[in-house]
Scaffold this motif. Structure first.
Motif, PDB file in Angstrom:
ATOM      1  N   UNK A   1       0.844  -1.160   0.000  1.00 33.23           N
ATOM      2  CA  UNK A   1       0.000   0.000   0.000  1.00 33.23           C
ATOM      3  C   UNK A   1       0.895   1.231   0.000  1.00 33.23           C
ATOM      4  N   UNK A   2       0.521   2.220  -0.770  1.00 34.74           N
ATOM      5  CA  UNK A   2       1.310   3.437  -0.807  1.00 34.74           C
ATOM      6  C   UNK A   2       0.526   4.572  -0.169  1.00 34.74           C
ATOM      7  N   UNK A   3       1.218   5.389   0.571  1.00 30.41           N
ATOM      8  CA  UNK A   3       0.620   6.562   1.204  1.00 30.41           C
ATOM      9  C   UNK A   3       1.443   7.759   0.764  1.00 30.41           C
ATOM     10  N   UNK A  32      -3.893   1.008  -4.889  1.00 33.13           N
ATOM     11  CA  UNK A  32      -2.953   0.585  -5.935  1.00 33.13           C
ATOM     12  C   UNK A  32      -1.830   1.609  -6.097  1.00 33.13           C
ATOM     13  N   UNK A  33      -0.896   1.326  -6.970  1.00 29.51           N
ATOM     14  CA  UNK A  33       0.261   2.186  -7.176  1.00 29.51           C
ATOM     15  C   UNK A  33      -0.082   3.595  -7.624  1.00 29.51           C
ATOM     16  N   UNK A  34      -1.260   3.766  -8.223  1.00 32.96           N
ATOM     17  CA  UNK A  34      -1.699   5.089  -8.679  1.00 32.96           C
ATOM     18  C   UNK A  34      -2.518   5.814  -7.609  1.00 32.96           C
ATOM     19  N   UNK A  35      -2.656   5.205  -6.429  1.00 27.31           N
ATOM     20  CA  UNK A  35      -3.387   5.851  -5.346  1.00 27.31           C
ATOM     21  C   UNK A  35      -4.885   5.632  -5.369  1.00 27.31           C
ATOM     22  N   UNK A  36      -5.361   4.788  -6.301  1.00 26.57           N
ATOM     23  CA  UNK A  36      -6.800   4.500  -6.373  1.00 26.57           C
ATOM     24  C   UNK A  36      -7.145   3.372  -5.414  1.00 26.57           C
ATOM     25  N   UNK A  37      -8.346   3.404  -4.878  1.00 24.86           N
ATOM     26  CA  UNK A  37      -8.825   2.328  -4.026  1.00 24.86           C
ATOM     27  C   UNK A  37      -9.380   1.242  -4.936  1.00 24.86           C
ATOM     28  N   UNK A  38      -8.920  -0.008  -4.730  1.00 23.62           N
ATOM     29  CA  UNK A  38      -9.304  -1.124  -5.600  1.00 23.62           C
ATOM     30  C   UNK A  38      -9.797  -2.300  -4.771  1.00 23.62           C
ATOM     31  N   UNK A  39     -10.462  -3.238  -5.440  1.00 20.76           N
ATOM     32  CA  UNK A  39     -10.998  -4.449  -4.827  1.00 20.76           C
ATOM     33  C   UNK A  39     -10.426  -5.642  -5.574  1.00 20.76           C
ATOM     34  N   UNK A  44     -13.152  -4.329 -11.963  1.00 18.41           N
ATOM     35  CA  UNK A  44     -13.775  -3.275 -12.766  1.00 18.41           C
ATOM     36  C   UNK A  44     -14.157  -2.036 -11.956  1.00 18.41           C
ATOM     37  N   UNK A  45     -14.129  -2.128 -10.637  1.00 17.80           N
ATOM     38  CA  UNK A  45     -14.542  -0.992  -9.809  1.00 17.80           C
ATOM     39  C   UNK A  45     -13.339  -0.422  -9.081  1.00 17.80           C
ATOM     40  N   UNK A  46     -13.209   0.901  -9.135  1.00 15.86           N
ATOM     41  CA  UNK A  46     -12.134   1.578  -8.411  1.00 15.86           C
ATOM     42  C   UNK A  46     -12.603   2.967  -8.022  1.00 15.86           C
ATOM     43  N   UNK A  47     -11.977   3.508  -6.994  1.00 13.10           N
ATOM     44  CA  UNK A  47     -12.244   4.878  -6.577  1.00 13.10           C
ATOM     45  C   UNK A  47     -10.990   5.692  -6.836  1.00 13.10           C
ATOM     46  N   UNK A  48     -11.164   6.895  -7.338  1.00 14.02           N
ATOM     47  CA  UNK A  48     -10.037   7.741  -7.710  1.00 14.02           C
ATOM     48  C   UNK A  48      -9.124   8.047  -6.531  1.00 14.02           C
ATOM     49  N   UNK A  49      -7.928   8.452  -6.844  1.00 12.41           N
ATOM     50  CA  UNK A  49      -6.972   8.871  -5.830  1.00 12.41           C
ATOM     51  C   UNK A  49      -7.448  10.180  -5.218  1.00 12.41           C
ATOM     52  N   UNK A  50      -7.386  10.309  -3.903  1.00  9.11           N
ATOM     53  CA  UNK A  50      -7.737  11.593  -3.277  1.00  9.11           C
ATOM     54  C   UNK A  50      -6.811  12.699  -3.772  1.00  9.11           C
TER      55      UNK A  50
END
Length: 136
Positions: A1-3, A32-39, A44-50
């Motif tokens: 996990x990246x912060x 994920x590596x791009x900061x998006x929340x994934x399952x 197919x579903x992800x939430x954008x990086x804050x």
């Protein structure tokens, strides 16, 4: 996990993040590596990086709250709604994100009207919660 900005978190928050117990207890939801929340179970579903650290802290807090609600017995309608959304086809992250939305609306209502949380209002909002139309 990246912060992105670990200095903005307390040691307790970082420990929760590192144990992957903020979003879910099974570790299926991750950043994920791009900061998006994934399952892991719903690619197919992800939430954008804050966009900033404050938004990231808010996301962590809201998902942690929903995770605690799902494990607790105080508000069974939260777990019932989660189970209903999952049976209707939502992935784990998507169902939790929808619950976060309802909880966020409840917080706004509480702040705007300076009233305590209303289990009845929350139960009513959860009962009305539907999966958004999916486009493929």
């Amino acid at each position: 996990m990246t912060i992105d900005n670990p200095e903005e978190f307390t040691e307790e928050e970082l420990a929760l993040i590192n144990e992957e117990k903020v979003y879910d207890d099974a570790g299926n939801i991750y950043v994920d590596g791009a900061g998006r929340l994934r399952d892991k179970q719903d690619i197919n579903f992800k939430l954008r990086k804050p966009e900033d650290g404050d938004e990231e802290v808010m996301r962590l807090t809201m998902f942690h709250t929903v995770n605690k609600m799902l494990k607790g017995d105080e508000q069974p309608f939260v777990k019932e709604t989660y189970d209903r959304l999952r049976s209707e086809g939502a992935g784990d992250l998507e169902a939790r994100a929808l619950l976060v939305g309802v909880w966020t609306e409840e917080l706004v209502r509480m702040l705007e009207h300076q009233t305590p949380s209303s289990p009845e209002a929350m139960a009513s909002s959860l009962a009305a919660l539907k999966l958004p139309s999916k486009r493929f």
